[in-house]
Design a protein around this motif. Structure first.
Motif, PDB file in Angstrom:
ATOM      1  N   ILE A  17      10.456   4.109  -3.532  1.00 51.80           N
ATOM      2  CA  ILE A  17       9.684   5.342  -3.583  1.00 51.80           C
ATOM      3  C   ILE A  17       8.275   5.005  -3.097  1.00 51.80           C
ATOM      4  CG2 ILE A  17       8.700   7.129  -5.054  1.00 51.80           C
ATOM      5  CD1 ILE A  17      11.063   6.792  -6.906  1.00 51.80           C
ATOM      6  N   PHE A  18       7.798   5.773  -2.110  1.00 50.77           N
ATOM      7  CA  PHE A  18       6.504   5.543  -1.490  1.00 50.77           C
ATOM      8  C   PHE A  18       5.546   6.648  -1.914  1.00 50.77           C
ATOM      9  CE2 PHE A  18       9.684   3.679   1.269  1.00 50.77           C
ATOM     10  CZ  PHE A  18       9.146   2.430   1.559  1.00 50.77           C
ATOM     11  N   GLY A  19       4.414   6.261  -2.442  1.00 47.10           N
ATOM     12  CA  GLY A  19       3.379   7.209  -2.820  1.00 47.10           C
ATOM     13  C   GLY A  19       2.143   7.005  -1.962  1.00 47.10           C
ATOM     14  N   PHE A  20       1.645   8.093  -1.347  1.00 44.48           N
ATOM     15  CA  PHE A  20       0.521   8.015  -0.395  1.00 44.48           C
ATOM     16  C   PHE A  20      -0.759   8.496  -1.063  1.00 44.48           C
ATOM     17  CE2 PHE A  20      -2.024  10.009   3.033  1.00 44.48           C
ATOM     18  CZ  PHE A  20      -2.340   8.851   3.719  1.00 44.48           C
ATOM     19  N   GLU A  21      -1.832   7.700  -0.952  1.00 44.16           N
ATOM     20  CA  GLU A  21      -3.140   8.047  -1.516  1.00 44.16           C
ATOM     21  C   GLU A  21      -4.198   7.895  -0.431  1.00 44.16           C
ATOM     22  OE1 GLU A  21      -3.898   5.596  -4.855  1.00 44.16           O
ATOM     23  OE2 GLU A  21      -2.158   6.273  -6.010  1.00 44.16           O
ATOM     24  N   CYS A  22      -4.866   8.995  -0.110  1.00 40.47           N
ATOM     25  CA  CYS A  22      -5.936   8.961   0.895  1.00 40.47           C
ATOM     26  C   CYS A  22      -6.823  10.176   0.688  1.00 40.47           C
ATOM     27  CB  CYS A  22      -5.360   8.948   2.313  1.00 40.47           C
ATOM     28  SG  CYS A  22      -6.628   8.870   3.593  1.00 40.47           S
ATOM     29  N   GLY A  40      -5.965   4.733   4.192  1.00 36.39           N
ATOM     30  CA  GLY A  40      -5.387   5.070   2.904  1.00 36.39           C
ATOM     31  C   GLY A  40      -4.480   3.971   2.376  1.00 36.39           C
ATOM     32  N   ASP A  41      -3.905   4.206   1.203  1.00 41.20           N
ATOM     33  CA  ASP A  41      -3.026   3.235   0.547  1.00 41.20           C
ATOM     34  C   ASP A  41      -1.620   3.819   0.435  1.00 41.20           C
ATOM     35  OD1 ASP A  41      -5.227   1.653   0.259  1.00 41.20           O
ATOM     36  OD2 ASP A  41      -5.609   2.248  -1.828  1.00 41.20           O
ATOM     37  N   LEU A  42      -0.639   2.988   0.664  1.00 38.81           N
ATOM     38  CA  LEU A  42       0.760   3.377   0.485  1.00 38.81           C
ATOM     39  C   LEU A  42       1.345   2.491  -0.616  1.00 38.81           C
ATOM     40  CD1 LEU A  42       3.001   5.226   1.615  1.00 38.81           C
ATOM     41  CD2 LEU A  42       3.744   3.292   3.012  1.00 38.81           C
ATOM     42  N   ARG A  43       1.573   3.097  -1.815  1.00 40.95           N
ATOM     43  CA  ARG A  43       2.116   2.356  -2.951  1.00 40.95           C
ATOM     44  C   ARG A  43       3.639   2.419  -2.920  1.00 40.95           C
ATOM     45  NH1 ARG A  43      -1.825   0.909  -6.436  1.00 40.95           N
ATOM     46  NH2 ARG A  43      -3.837   1.972  -6.213  1.00 40.95           N
ATOM     47  N   TYR A  75       0.308  14.394   2.869  1.00 44.53           N
ATOM     48  CA  TYR A  75      -0.995  14.664   2.278  1.00 44.53           C
ATOM     49  C   TYR A  75      -1.266  13.662   1.162  1.00 44.53           C
ATOM     50  CZ  TYR A  75      -1.400  19.145   4.693  1.00 44.53           C
ATOM     51  OH  TYR A  75      -1.510  20.123   5.642  1.00 44.53           O
ATOM     52  N   ASN A  76      -2.492  13.680   0.675  1.00 42.13           N
ATOM     53  CA  ASN A  76      -2.858  12.818  -0.442  1.00 42.13           C
ATOM     54  C   ASN A  76      -2.060  13.204  -1.692  1.00 42.13           C
ATOM     55  OD1 ASN A  76      -4.442  10.947  -2.002  1.00 42.13           O
ATOM     56  ND2 ASN A  76      -5.590  12.712  -2.783  1.00 42.13           N
ATOM     57  N   GLY A  77      -1.452  12.199  -2.349  1.00 48.38           N
ATOM     58  CA  GLY A  77      -0.665  12.448  -3.540  1.00 48.38           C
ATOM     59  C   GLY A  77       0.799  12.698  -3.279  1.00 48.38           C
ATOM     60  N   ASP A  78       1.228  12.823  -1.991  1.00 47.52           N
ATOM     61  CA  ASP A  78       2.629  13.045  -1.681  1.00 47.52           C
ATOM     62  C   ASP A  78       3.422  11.754  -1.832  1.00 47.52           C
ATOM     63  OD1 ASP A  78       2.257  15.673  -1.203  1.00 47.52           O
ATOM     64  OD2 ASP A  78       2.108  15.499   0.973  1.00 47.52           O
ATOM     65  N   PHE A 130       0.164  -1.174   0.210  1.00 50.68           N
ATOM     66  CA  PHE A 130      -0.185  -1.475   1.595  1.00 50.68           C
ATOM     67  C   PHE A 130      -1.505  -0.791   1.940  1.00 50.68           C
ATOM     68  CE2 PHE A 130       4.631  -1.611   2.301  1.00 50.68           C
ATOM     69  CZ  PHE A 130       4.674  -2.968   1.967  1.00 50.68           C
ATOM     70  N   ARG A 131      -2.482  -1.577   2.399  1.00 54.27           N
ATOM     71  CA  ARG A 131      -3.752  -1.027   2.868  1.00 54.27           C
ATOM     72  C   ARG A 131      -3.581  -0.665   4.340  1.00 54.27           C
ATOM     73  NH1 ARG A 131      -5.945  -0.202  -2.072  1.00 54.27           N
ATOM     74  NH2 ARG A 131      -6.008  -2.137  -3.292  1.00 54.27           N
ATOM     75  N   LEU A 132      -3.340   0.602   4.607  1.00 50.13           N
ATOM     76  CA  LEU A 132      -2.957   1.024   5.953  1.00 50.13           C
ATOM     77  C   LEU A 132      -4.076   0.834   6.980  1.00 50.13           C
ATOM     78  CD1 LEU A 132      -1.013   4.294   5.041  1.00 50.13           C
ATOM     79  CD2 LEU A 132      -0.116   1.981   5.384  1.00 50.13           C
ATOM     80  N   HIS A 133      -5.340   0.908   6.524  1.00 50.86           N
ATOM     81  CA  HIS A 133      -6.440   0.796   7.491  1.00 50.86           C
ATOM     82  C   HIS A 133      -6.514  -0.590   8.117  1.00 50.86           C
ATOM     83  CE1 HIS A 133      -8.264  -0.958   3.873  1.00 50.86           C
ATOM     84  NE2 HIS A 133      -9.049  -1.618   4.705  1.00 50.86           N
ATOM     85  N   LYS A 134      -5.917  -1.596   7.466  1.00 54.29           N
ATOM     86  CA  LYS A 134      -5.967  -2.948   8.010  1.00 54.29           C
ATOM     87  C   LYS A 134      -5.171  -3.078   9.305  1.00 54.29           C
ATOM     88  CE  LYS A 134      -6.874  -5.378   3.679  1.00 54.29           C
ATOM     89  NZ  LYS A 134      -6.439  -6.464   2.766  1.00 54.29           N
ATOM     90  N   ALA A 135      -4.202  -2.187   9.515  1.00 56.05           N
ATOM     91  CA  ALA A 135      -3.442  -2.226  10.767  1.00 56.05           C
ATOM     92  C   ALA A 135      -4.304  -1.794  11.945  1.00 56.05           C
ATOM     93  CB  ALA A 135      -2.211  -1.327  10.656  1.00 56.05           C
TER      94      ALA A 135
END
Length: 552
Positions: free
Chosen positions: A503-508, A388-391, A492-495, A407-412
């Motif tokens: 401010i961190f926004g999570f998209e997955c 997922g992505d963390l904006r 969750y997605n959108g949190d 941040f592209r979290l899957h790259k970790a």
């Protein structure tokens, strides 16, 4: 699981399923090593006597009867000797293929210097291990003929004297020279004399058909003492029950020790039969026939009458100068009535074909199962890692700028992704501390202990485990959610959540949105104009955004 690990697993599965058929292997623990030198006639007369170069094929077949640690050398002689392959271990399959290619270099031009070939062979054997069984296989179509040396009686006498001295050294060291004379009519007495002086075998052959297995035949005989008795082996690939119309097949071969004996000058088979008998009936005798050039014999008969039959195999043969016979019982087989039913999806012949090829069918099914398991394991391991992505937005005076980072979290490629303001070996993504105080938190992937009741067990198996993400603040860090400070919460997605001035926004989409009725993670999420899609003026200050409470 990274792609290298996946490739390793697939290759390992292939290795488990591969079925290789080979007549050679590493030396058994109690088997002595062999050091063999092939001395091949490459004179011009071989153009007429062996135009199809059958001797080359025969020499290549000797490799099939030598083990990996046995040593082999190849020398050709014409006007002068030439070492094509120096004495070295046979080695693995790759080394054998290389030797096969080198043997094809044997020529057919020049005179016939047998003495020169034997001298080179003697020199090669001196470098073999002391405990190895050493011998030479000499192949020629005539007697020595070296222009300028054997033209005169004195020169030929001197040549023969030197040959006798060399043979005496062979005899003193116990190195036999096995000779093969290949000629249409007469190859002379020289090769026979060489074999007699060194304790070797002498064989005269007049046609290419006899030449085909002669090297391997002599090689097997040379590896064992003359008084060793051969063994007769018979097998029924399909045991148990048969149906009327099916074919009963038996295979047989003869061995000395662990080596299969080929038809040739040392082995003469008088009779080899498969005997099928039933009480009150005349036995059925089916002769075995040579199925391949590797000494395999095959007998087949189609069953015609139901009943229970006793199956035996009998052999009468001669090995060297000793005749022997054996009778081997293969047990009893039952032949049932042929099934005649329109409900049967296959004919009897088709079912027999499937049973004969059951090994291949089972291997194919096993490979499919292993492949499916590998894919499921790969998917499961992949789902277990954070994606997922963390904006990231920067807020100043209760106002938001456009997303500063993504941040592209899957790259970790990890189950625990660390975001911190300080860089250490565990930090995957770094943000500068804008409030003057360092922070660090994890986004963690974990399996949901509650199974989805909407999915069947098979759907759960192929879909993989249901994953949950969690935000975990490390010591010294807290996040603001719903006007309260927390150290961990499900994600969750959108949190979104707030730490420091970010401010961190999570998209997955893989995780999915928060289920209806579940507690809201946070009391706000950044809303912006054109937040979906890419911006051409990234980094510039956008419209001031306000935070609003997410609907519950």
């Amino acid at each position: 699981m990274k792609w290298k690990s996946l490739v390793t697993v697939v290759l390992f599965n292939w290795a488990l399923l591969l079925v290789s058929v080979s007549t050679v292997a590493a030396n058994p623990p109690d088997a002595p090593q062999n050091a063999v030198v092939l001395v091949m006639d490459a004179s011009g007369s071989m153009v007429q006597n062996d135009p199809n170069r059958v001797r080359v094929t025969a020499a290549q077949r000797t490799l099939d009867f030598l083990h990996d640690m046995d040593r082999l050398a190849l020398i050709e002689f014409a006007s002068a000797p030439r070492v094509i392959v120096p004495l070295r271990p046979i080695g693995s399959a790759g080394k054998r293929e290389e030797m096969h290619t080198l043997i094809e270099q044997v020529g057919q031009q020049g005179a016939t210097d047998i003495l020169g070939g034997l001298r080179s062979a003697h020199h090669q054997l001196t470098g073999a291990p002391a405990d190895a069984c050493k011998y030479v296989i000499l192949f020629s179509d005539g007697e020595s003929d070296v222009p300028g040396i054997t033209d005169t009686s004195a020169g030929r006498q001197r040549y023969l004297t030197e040959t006798e001295d060399l043979l005496a050294r062979y005899q003193d060291q116990g190195w036999a020279v096995h000779c093969i004379a290949f000629h249409e009519t007469n190859a002379g007495r020289e090769l026979e004399n060489i074999a007699a002086k060194t304790g070797g075998e002498y064989q005269f052959i007049s046609g290419p058909d006899e030449l085909k297995n002669i090297f391997a035949n002599i090689l097997v005989a040379a590896k064992h003492l003359p008084d060793v008795k051969p063994s007769f082996h018979v097998s029924l690939p399909q045991r148990g029950g048969y149906q009327v119309g099916e074919e009963l097949v038996a295979q047989a071969f003869i061995t000395i020790g662990q080596d299969r004996v080929l038809p040739g000058p040392f082995l003469e088979v008088f009779s080899m039969n498969l005997v099928i008998s039933e009480a009150g009936r005349e036995p059925l005798v089916v002769p075995f026939a040579a199925d391949t050039d590797n000494g395999i014999y095959r007998a087949a008969v189609r069953t015609e009458l139901p009943g229970e039959y006793d199956v035996q195999a009998e052999l009468n043969a001669r090995y060297r100068d000793h005749e022997f016979g054996e009778l081997v019982s293969l047990g009893s087989v039952r032949v049932g009535e042929e099934v005649q039913s329109s409900l049967l999806p296959f004919t009897v012949d088709q079912m027999a074909f499937v049973r004969k090829n059951l090994t291949y069918v089972a291997s194919a099914v096993l490979y499919v199962l292993v492949a499916v398991f590998t894919v499921l394991l790969w998917r499961m391991r992949r789902r277990e890692k954070v994606s997922g992505d963390l904006r990231v937005w920067m807020q100043t005076n209760n106002q938001c700028r456009y997303a500063k980072y993504c941040f592209r979290l899957h790259k970790a490629g990890k189950r625990d992704v660390k975001i911190a303001s300080t860089q250490d070996r565990d930090t995957d993504f770094r943000l500068e501390a804008s409030g003057g105080r360092d922070f660090a938190f994890l986004i963690r992937s974990m399996r949901d202990p509650v199974k989805d009741p909407r999915l069947s067990p098979w759907q759960r198996l192929f879909k993989g485990p249901r994953m949950l993400y969690e935000v975990v603040c490390l010591p010294g860090t807290a996040m603001q959610i719903d006007d309260r400070l927390r150290t961990r919460s499900v994600l969750y997605n959108g949190d979104s959540f707030e730490i420091d001035s970010y401010i961190f926004g999570f998209e997955c989409a893989f995780i999915g949105n928060r289920p209806d009725g579940e507690d809201v993670l946070n009391s706000y999420s950044p809303l912006m104009e054109g937040s979906k899609g890419k911006s051409k003026d990234k980094g510039k200050v956008k419209k001031v955004l306000t935070l609003r409470r997410k609907p519950t």
